[in-house]
Design an enzyme around this catalytic site. Sequence first.
Site, PDB file in Angstrom:
ATOM      1  N   LEU A  17      23.721 -41.519  86.580  1.00 19.61           N
ATOM      2  CA  LEU A  17      22.440 -40.804  86.761  1.00 19.61           C
ATOM      3  C   LEU A  17      22.329 -39.731  85.689  1.00 19.61           C
ATOM      4  CD1 LEU A  17      19.957 -40.022  88.728  1.00 19.61           C
ATOM      5  CD2 LEU A  17      21.486 -38.257  89.564  1.00 19.61           C
ATOM      6  N   ASP A  40       9.323 -27.224  95.567  1.00 17.69           N
ATOM      7  CA  ASP A  40       8.518 -26.065  95.952  1.00 17.69           C
ATOM      8  C   ASP A  40       8.694 -25.719  97.437  1.00 17.69           C
ATOM      9  OD1 ASP A  40       6.760 -24.020  95.568  1.00 17.69           O
ATOM     10  OD2 ASP A  40       4.969 -25.269  95.439  1.00 17.69           O
ATOM     11  N   TRP A  91       9.997 -21.240 103.092  1.00 15.44           N
ATOM     12  CA  TRP A  91      11.047 -21.686 104.017  1.00 15.44           C
ATOM     13  C   TRP A  91      11.831 -20.450 104.494  1.00 15.44           C
ATOM     14  CZ3 TRP A  91      16.338 -21.233 104.232  1.00 15.44           C
ATOM     15  CH2 TRP A  91      17.029 -22.105 105.078  1.00 15.44           C
ATOM     16  N   HIS A 124      16.129 -20.116  98.015  1.00 17.62           N
ATOM     17  CA  HIS A 124      16.591 -20.791  96.795  1.00 17.62           C
ATOM     18  C   HIS A 124      18.014 -21.326  96.988  1.00 17.62           C
ATOM     19  CE1 HIS A 124      12.995 -19.715  94.784  1.00 17.62           C
ATOM     20  NE2 HIS A 124      13.269 -18.419  94.668  1.00 17.62           N
TER      21      HIS A 124
END
Length: 239
Positions: free
Chosen positions: A130, A19, A24, A36
């Site tokens: 991962l 978020d 920003w 984004h």
Amino acid sequence: MTLPLSPDKIPQHIAIIMDGNGRWAQSRGLPRLAGHRAGTENLRRIITACVEFGIKYLTIYAFSTENWGRPKSEVRGLMRILEDVIDRELDELHKQGVQLRHIGRLEHLKPSLQKKVRKAIEITQHNDRLVLNVAFNYGGRDEIVHAVQGIIADRVPAEEVTPELISRYLYTAGTPDPDLIIRTSGELRISNFLIWQSAYSEWYVTPTYWPDFNEEELRKALEEFARRDRRFGKIYTPS
Ligand code: FPP
């Protein structure tokens, strides 16, 4: 000097609500999409850091079922980002041993994007360093509705419906519940994210906006997690 984190204190599964991209950007006089984009670059660094820390599952909240309500240009921009991430990063993620999975409703995305996501999932399906769950067009309530529909469609008898069975019908089937959920930008809300799976997750909220949440911030979150005493509703008595 930073001390190494003890491997037995590293969470197996981290989930992140990324978020603060908009704020920003706004604080720099930039359009929201620039936030984004910066958030996407940061995601790249955090994925690498998670691989290095030995985290096995990372779930990221990239687009919620409610995000369709944002201005059309922002929705289009987020779709484009997903497309770009696959085009530009897939080879490198594959080399790093990252297995891509998607959680949410893929069927509402444009067919060419659906195809791209499915292909990326197929290419990376045997990687095991991962597992990266990308929550895109994901909502926790929608996930539960989808699971209940599946249970009814399979004519599961009522007495066989257990928490374990419900977990197997969720988009996250096969993924352990998140040990740690990180939310950047200081908001204290769950925002329809992993509402079933987070029953016993530890939360870590930081005021840092997502594009600035770097490896050092991740380390701080992991150190804080290592200090938590997880009891899962029980109490521990010395034996
Ligand atoms: C929340 O910040 C962030 C989002 C809704 C999108 C998150 C997406 C990325 C970081 C890009 C990575 C995406 C993919 C597909 C891998 P916000 O816009 O709500 O920020 P604000 O609360 O400051 O307005």
